[in-house]
Enzyme design. Structure first.
Site, short mmCIF file in Angstrom:
data_model
loop_
_atom_site.label_atom_id
_atom_site.label_comp_id
_atom_site.label_asym_id
_atom_site.label_seq_id
_atom_site.Cartn_x
_atom_site.Cartn_y
_atom_site.Cartn_z
N HIS A 1 -19.72 29.63 40.34
CA HIS A 1 -18.45 30.11 39.79
C HIS A 1 -17.55 30.53 40.95
O HIS A 1 -18.02 31.19 41.87
CB HIS A 1 -18.73 31.29 38.85
CG HIS A 1 -17.60 31.59 37.93
ND1 HIS A 1 -16.42 32.13 38.38
CD2 HIS A 1 -17.46 31.41 36.59
CE1 HIS A 1 -15.60 32.27 37.35
NE2 HIS A 1 -16.20 31.85 36.25
N ARG B 1 -6.95 33.05 37.05
CA ARG B 1 -6.30 31.84 37.56
C ARG B 1 -5.56 31.14 36.43
O ARG B 1 -4.47 30.61 36.62
CB ARG B 1 -7.33 30.92 38.20
CG ARG B 1 -7.76 31.39 39.58
CD ARG B 1 -8.94 30.60 40.11
NE ARG B 1 -10.16 30.91 39.38
CZ ARG B 1 -10.99 30.01 38.89
NH1 ARG B 1 -10.74 28.73 39.05
NH2 ARG B 1 -12.07 30.38 38.25
#
Lengths: 626, 246
Positions: free
Chosen positions: A257, A273
């Protein structure tokens, strides 16, 4: 020596383990669960997102069905999964979510009327139908065609874990905590239970059973940087693998991740994000837009992790006492957005970093996250090699995730697989009687006592447990992380060979008495290095890129040669894993093709091979009913 | 350059014959963003591998690492050393049985609590795998979840005056658990059945109202509200029972 006897011994009391135990207990069998920690502290409880199940109740989930869920799962796996298993899973998931509701999970429900949602920073409107009011609702997750992820606020794993543990209490299942299985008792054909170390007293116990199920979760802790709880250290895998006859399936298949925080590697959500956060380097400059001009920070997990690692290798990482990292910048999103939409991130920053994300940067780096790898079972959850041994959940390679699992499919797998495999165990136990060979039990206990004695008294050497463990963790971080190539993997294998030698020569600094942690770490050290070696060797051999397995020197997905699953055995007395391969899936309901995201080229499989295995599907490739 | 931290840690290993509870001092150089999770693991791995303490998720979600930090119960994983003075004194949680050093047995305590409170949905309905799920109001679902957020760390119990005085007091965690089922429409228990469980000094009437449970709860659960809510409800139930008897 305390000896316990039960019908089903479940090692690990997270969601998968307890679900398996419930199925046995409901059908009249005595089930016992062992857990290193109180059951509700299991890593299952840390999952926040939710569980995928095609209920199709909410507006954005309209038209969803188990066929579409099946297709998403197979594509997500990069055609690395067993399609029979993916089908079993997708079909059972809606029933299992409803069962959980019946048992007490407070799923979020459909609220009728107009509401708003955000996608790519833009605001959209949706309308929920009155007729669906009060049914289980769902949220959006990556890689899914529909909103399919059932959830309870931001604590799905916790809520489901509470309900499952309550159900165990109601059924009178013995859930013993602070117990760690340190070896399986078997005669080479049948599993009879386990030798267990009590983590309250340090004393050994024997747990005998007609059937044993390993549900101990992933083994992320063999990596230095992982989002996993400290208990996810491979204990269950090690005792199965150590038998020499049980293989680890697809050890090279490990998910990373992009945004674990530094130093503790706690996850901050992809939503940062998604909502417009950017990644910065040591000069506080953006870089993802250079590597991926189109998607930039919003490329897939694997892709972002890969470029972050590359950028740090180029010397653009930020130096810190905990190693290099990059920055996540969400300052521009503003106070209102951060304190509402990203509340959880705000809290993590506050509690674990002392950082205010409104004015400061968040230190992040790619981090090990999930093991698609696991104890290889057939579709019934029966472990290859030993009768009476089962495995479910992240511990198992059942194999519905293949080379990449989708968010929301792991938590769902725990209970769905737990139900299916629990049911198969009930079939196995029905009318089944077994013989316990007390000589085998006694000799296994003696073997463990001697092992403990040798480590405690420094009979094999004087090396420090934590030093050797660090060496293993660092070797994996260097050679077997996001990026893989021939040189790096060869170096990793050779380093780990040395580490293996060292792992056999450790001794305790402390006296090892009572609930001693150093002894627990020492007992699983060699097994951990074996797992690490399996990852490295299997990754070295797999000369293609598929899902999370990225070979810089072999960027294509090679269906012609690698449409298969690695089986890593560790034969008694061996110094290297023995790798075998089997077909990925017995049938293709969905023939290999393009995932529709992620790019990359595909070397197609032999047409006849695929054609011979294609079965009729109730659904077309785009998820429409035929 | 960071501070040099001084740790005073409670030590006692009941499995070692002749061991006597005592405090032991360690020093460690502080690094940026250091939490007690990092500090304690460094102490164990670099200085004293015999140290016993518990961590699991190390992210404030599981409740394993509750201990008394400079006199106050809290989670070690989310305690930053920079928020503490240069001398950090660590004790195990009181009330719970000691396993060793900073580790206590919350597992057994909470399992007993589940059986005392019958911590599951009591329903006469049978699950039908072919039927759609039963409907539920989303607001109610969220209300249930808010009460289910308890991570069973034990901070509230160890900070509770009554629990320190009497072993059989159920504590805020158990009462919060009962409240969770009271608000859940799926649970068919009525007030009189709940009264049987908590309508006494071991339960709702034992609370002295010192409020420490809520003060130390790392999840910020409204424990005192739940106590008030249940006490009012149980008070009314008690009154009804008295009048019915006459």
């Amino acid at each position: 020596m305390q000896t316990y006897y039960t019908d089903l011994l479940v090692i690990g009391a997270g969601l998968a383990g307890e679900r398996v135990a419930c199925e046995a207990a409901q059908n009249g069998f005595k089930a016992t669960c062992l857990s290193i920690v109180p059951a509700r502290r299991s890593h299952s409880s840390a999952a926040q997102g939710g569980m995928q199940a095609a209920l199709g109740n909410c507006a954005k989930g309209e038209g969803d069905n188990t066929d579409v869920h099946f297709l998403d799962t197979v594509k997500g796996s990069d055609w690395g999964c067993d399609q029979e298993v993916a089908r079993l899973f997708a079909d059972a998931a809606p029933i299992e979510m409803r069962r959980l509701a019946h048992w007490g999970v407070p799923w979020n429900r459909v609220v009728p009327g107009k509401s708003f949602f955000f996608k790519g920073g833009e605001k959209f409107e949706k309308f929920e139908k009155k007729e669906n009011e009060g049914l289980i609702t769902a949220r959006s997750f990556g890689g899914t065609a529909k909103w399919r992820t059932c959830y309870t606020s931001d604590g799905t794993g916790h809520a489901v874990m509470c309900t499952m543990d309550n159900r165990c209490a109601e059924l009178g299942i013995d859930v013993f905590d602070k117990k760690e299985a340190i070896s399986l008792i078997h005669d080479g054909e049948t599993c009879m239970g386990a030798v267990v170390r009590c983590l309250r007293t340090g004393k050994l116990e024997v747990h005998l059973a007609k059937a044993t199920a390993i549900c101990t979760g992933g083994f992320g802790r063999i990596y230095k940087a992982t989002t996993n709880a400290v208990i996810c250290d491979g204990g269950g895998h090690i005792i199965a693998h150590e038998t020499g006859i049980v293989p680890i399936g697809n050890p090279e298949s490990i998910q990373f991740h992009p945004t674990g925080i530094v130093p503790t590697d706690i996850l901050v959500t992809e939503g940062c994000r998604g909502d417009g956060g950017t990644l910065l380097d040591c000069n506080e400059e953006r870089f993802m837009n250079i590597y991926e001009p189109d998607k930039a920070e919003l490329a897939s997990r694997d892709v972002v992790s890969r470029w972050m690692t590359h950028h740090m290798r180029e010397g653009k990482g930020v130096k810190s006492p905990y190693g290099e990292h990059l920055w996540l910048d969400i300052r521009h999103l503003g106070d209102k957005h951060i304190s509402t939409k990203l509340r959880e991130v705000d809290e993590i920053c506050h509690h674990f970093l002392g950082v205010d994300p409104r004015t400061e940067l968040i230190p992040v780096r790619p981090t090990q996250h999930y093991t698609m790898a696991g104890i290889r079972t057939n579709k019934d959850g029966a472990v290859y090699g030993l009768k009476g041994l089962y495995s479910a959940g992240e511990a198992a390679c059942w194999d519905m995730h293949g080379f990449n699992r989708l968010g929301g499919n792991s938590l769902a797998e725990t209970v769905v697989a737990g139900g299916i495999i629990g049911n198969k165990i009930v079939e196995f136990l029905s009318g089944y009687e077994t013989k316990i060979d007390t000589k085998i039990v006694a000799s296994e206990v003696k073997r463990q006592e001697e092992r403990i004695h040798d480590i405690t008294h420094g009979r094999n050497g004087k090396l420090n447990v934590y030093d050797v463990r660090n060496e293993m963790q660092e070797a994996l971080m260097r050679g077997c992380f996001v990026f893989r190539n021939k040189e790096g993997l060869e170096e990793c294998v050779s380093t780990l060979q040395g580490t293996m030698e060292k792992s056999r020569k450790v001794a305790l600094v402390s006296n090892g008495a009572g609930p001693n942690h150093e002894l627990a770490a020492a007992l699983k050290l060699e097994g951990q290095v074996r797992l690490a070696m399996c990852i490295a060797q299997a990754a070295l051999m797999r000369t293609e890129s598929r899902g999370s397995h990225n070979r810089e020197d072999f960027p294509e997905r090679n269906d012609a040669e690698w449409l298969n699953r690695t089986l890593a055995y560790w034969r008694e007395g061996a110094d290297m894993p023995e790798l075998q391969y089997e077909d990925t899936t017995p049938v293709f309901e969905l023939p290999p093709g393009d995932r529709g995201y992620g790019g990359g080229t595909i070397i197609p499989a032999d047409e006849k091979y695929v054609k011979d295995r294609v079965i009729d599907s109730p659904v077309t490739e785009i998820g429409k009913k035929k | 350059m960071g501070r040099q931290l001084k740790f005073e840690i409670f030590r006692y290993n009941p499995e070692v014959k002749g061991d006597v509870p005592h405090m032991q001092t360690y020093t460690l150089d502080e690094t940026p963003n250091m939490t007690l999770f990092i500090a304690l693991n460094r102490l164990r791995e670099e200085q004293d591998p015999s140290l016993v303490f518990d961590f699991c998720c190390r992210a404030g979600i599981c409740g394993a690492c509750a201990m008394v930090i400079n006199g106050r119960p809290g989670l070690a994983c989310q305690t930053k050393t920079k928020d503490q003075p240069g001398k950090i004194i660590l004790h195990p949680l009181p009330v719970f049985k000691l396993i060793g050093d900073l580790s206590v047995d919350t597992g057994v305590w909470f399992r007993e609590m589940y059986s005392k409170t019958e911590s599951w949905v009591h329903t006469s309905k049978v699950f039908d795998p072919k039927a759609k799920e039963e409907r539920m109001d989303n607001e109610v679902a969220e209300q249930v979840y808010e009460l289910e957020r308890c991570i069973e760390c034990g901070c509230c119990v160890s900070a509770c005056g009554t629990a320190r005085l009497r072993d059989d007091f159920m504590g805020a965690a158990a009462l919060n658990r009962i409240a969770r089922f009271v608000v859940d429409p799926r649970d068919e228990r009525d007030d009189e059945q709940y009264f049987e469980i908590i309508g006494n000094d071991q339960g709702i009437f034992g609370c002295m109202g010192l409020l420490a449970c809520e003060d130390v709860c790392p999840k910020g659960l409204p424990l005192q509200n739940q106590l008030g809510f249940l006490r009012r409800k149980m008070g009314i139930t008690a009154m009804k029972q008295i009048f019915r008897k006459k």
